[in-house]
Enzyme design. Structure first.
Site, PDB file in Angstrom:
ATOM      1  N   CYS A  28      75.107  56.780  -3.749  1.00 45.85           N
ATOM      2  CA  CYS A  28      74.560  58.059  -4.212  1.00 45.85           C
ATOM      3  C   CYS A  28      74.359  58.058  -5.720  1.00 45.85           C
ATOM      4  CB  CYS A  28      75.470  59.215  -3.792  1.00 45.85           C
ATOM      5  SG  CYS A  28      77.185  59.051  -4.343  1.00 45.85           S
ATOM      6  N   HIS A  87      80.978  62.555  -5.129  1.00 46.73           N
ATOM      7  CA  HIS A  87      79.624  62.391  -4.588  1.00 46.73           C
ATOM      8  C   HIS A  87      78.608  62.915  -5.601  1.00 46.73           C
ATOM      9  CE1 HIS A  87      76.439  61.926  -1.708  1.00 46.73           C
ATOM     10  NE2 HIS A  87      76.138  63.221  -1.728  1.00 46.73           N
TER      11      HIS A  87
END
EC number: 3.4.19.12
Length: 593
Positions: A236, A530
């Site tokens: 990510c 994240h």
């Protein structure tokens, strides 16, 4: 055109003389402005040329008001030379002013509007393509296009134009004129055609070709739609950086123009990747533009190239988005650095270093930046690299030591608090003076001993794209920790908030606003966090979480996302450009639906 237009332009050409400047530095700055104006005039960039002529003329007036000048004054000859050149430039400025007035009288139409009108059966729209090269002759927007050699217009005989118009299959209700080779940047030529067509009771408009170079239409940035990138296992960090870079038009569009950048790869630069990272990025960009309605694509090939070049970016562990961004821009720069082979400048002597400290900061900055460009020239430098100034001053004798360094991202601190903190507060903390004393004192070259000193870091030159990293991760005796302080939404930053007055008098400084167009957020903790990105596309914000792309609900949702932002992307919009966009000019009056 009203005088108000030129009055506002005159005010915009603001001239500032900082307290540390000299007659020499001001005269040097003025001569550089005149040179820039002449270069822009040759390129038919009339508004910018007029702007720089105004600045130079105003500076020539301000210098005698600021300094006592006589024949015996130091650098009197340099000022007289600049003054002489400024006087010669007055007539050029007046000529450009008259051309600007005519240019803004001419009616303009955008490509999208022209194409929409050409499809309306109720309108008879005729396109006139003026060309000199055969390759430009076939550049048509409609079957009702007449290609006319530009020589017909350049000659004094207008009958040749009339002969071409007779071949039209109908009497047009509108005539749209354009030139792939930008002939209508010559205002006198455009006005000649306008007058000629008006005399025939036709309704002429001039089409603006924002990007006239022919490219593969399937790879046009106009076809870009945000598309998700598959998470290949803790990737990510890479996906969100790529999404933000896709939104940087000054990076992506040149890569699509006939693969121009790929042909300029410096394979001999040992600091580069031999073109691997550049080619991989181009291939990924191709996939994004040719997605044909897919919800997401896989960046696996790009990732494999990245990992082959730097094993730190492993899919097995947590990686930092900022570290990847720095790595990518650095390698892209080295791949495309056309000045990499130039030998470095010999280090300065102690006397030269001492003399350099006497220069005005803005002048000093200009010299150092040109030295940097001597061995660094690429699309990355042109768009993403700015300059920082670090100045340390002895609190005993006043001696200073000044260094300049390029930057691609600005790392600014944020307080570890529970309430919302503004970006302005973070910027003020970044530029706040630091006191060096005790064991951390500075060894003064004049005092020859360690002294208490004051150190300040300033932005001396801003890039086209300003990347700001919020320092949310800090190292302490307890290890690494994340700072979750919410950041207040900041859609625009004025350049005067970033650059101190000592550099606002610089040769290349133009007052600007920096507009937010993308940002990266980090959620969670260091071990299991994240990354996501928010990107502005067609005036609408998109929230991109790996393969999922959705529209941001509104300003409330955007503000919530921004509160956790880690990396911010801003694009410069000079006040001169904003003035040009907002200034009154004749445009298409019809409603296009």
């Amino acid at each position: 055109m009203s005088d108000d237009y030129f009055d506002r332009l005159f005010e915009l050409a603001f001239v500032y003389i900082n307290e540390d400047e000299t007659i020499q530095s001001c005269s040097f700055r003025g001569q550089r402005w005149l040179e820039e104006a002449q270069t822009l005039e040759q390129k038919n960039s009339l508004l910018k040329a007029y702007y720089y002529y105004l600045k130079a003329l105003k500076l020539a007036y301000e210098i005698p008001c600021r300094f006592e000048i006589s024949v015996k004054s130091t650098h009197y000859g340099e000022f007289k030379q600049f003054q002489k050149l400024a006087i010669q430039a007055v007539s050029k400025a007046f000529t450009i002013k008259s051309k600007l007035a005519v240019k803004h009288y001419l009616p303009v139409i955008q490509i999208s509007d022209a194409l929409s009108l050409s499809k309306k059966s109720s309108l008879k729209v005729l396109f006139l393509n003026f060309y000199s090269q055969e390759s430009s002759k076939g550049y048509v927007f409609s079957k009702h296009t007449i290609a006319i050699p530009i020589s017909c217009l350049q000659s004094m005989d207008s009958s040749k134009i009339y002969d071409f118009l007779k071949s039209a299959p109908f009497h047009p209700s509108m005539v749209i004129c354009y030139s792939l080779e930008r002939y209508f940047e010559d205002v006198s030529l455009a006005y000649k055609l306008y007058s000629m067509l008006r005399s025939l009771k036709l309704d002429p408009h001039f089409m603006e070709l924002a990007n006239p170079k022919k490219v593969d239409s399937s790879l046009s940035y106009e076809n870009y739609q945000p598309i998700g990138l598959t998470n290949l296992g803790n990737t990510c960090y890479m996906n969100c950086v790529l999404q933000c870079l896709f939104a940087c038009k000054d990076l992506t569009i040149p890569m699509l123009q006939g693969r121009g950048l790929l042909q300029n790869i410096n394979t001999k630069n040992p600091l580069g990747t031999g073109g691997k990272i550049t080619s991989a990025f181009f291939s990924l960009l191709q996939s994004v533009l040719l997605n044909h309605g897919q919800r997401s694509i896989s960046p696996r090939n790009f990732l494999e190239i990245v990992q082959s070049l730097n094993r730190d970016f492993s899919i097995d562990g947590q990686c930092d988005a900022q570290e990847f961004l720095n790595f990518f821009l650095d390698k892209l720069h080295e791949d495309l650095n056309s000045n990499a082979s130039r030998s470095p400048i010999a280090p300065l002597t102690e006397d030269q270093l001492s003399a350099r400290e006497e220069l005005p900061l803005s002048h000093f900055s200009h010299i150092e930046w040109n030295l940097h460009l001597r061995s660094n020239k690429s699309i990355v430098v042109n768009n993403f690299v700015g300059q920082l100034c670090s100045r340390t001053q002895c609190m005993t004798c006043g001696r200073t030591s000044t260094t300049f360094a390029p930057f691609t991202s600005l790392a600014i601190p944020i307080d570890d608090v529970s309430h919302v903190v503004s970006l302005q507060e973070c910027l003020l903390k970044f530029s706040a003076p630091e006191l060096l004393q005790g064991h951390d004192g500075w060894h003064c070259p004049v005092c020859k001993v360690q002294r208490s000193a004051k150190k300040v870091i300033m932005i001396s030159k801003l890039p086209e794209y300003l990347i700001i990293q919020i320092q949310r991760f800090k190292i302490s005796v307890m290890g690494r920790k994340k700072i979750d302080t919410p950041l207040g939404l900041s859609l625009q930053i004025p350049s005067k908030m970033l650059v101190p007055p000592s550099f606002q008098s610089g040769i290349g400084y133009i007052p600007s606003n920096y507009n937010l167009f993308a940002f990266i957020c980090h959620y969670g903790q260091l071990e299991n966090g994240h990354y996501i990105s928010d990107v502005l596309f067609n005036n609408e914000w998109c929230h991109i979480d790996d393969s999922i792309v959705r529209t941001v609900g509104g300003i409330t949702d955007l503000r919530e996302d921004f509160s956790s932002s880690y990396i911010l992307f801003y694009k410069r919009s000079s006040l001169l450009e904003e003035f040009e966009d907002k200034c009154p000019k004749m445009t298409l009056k019809r409603n296009v639906k």
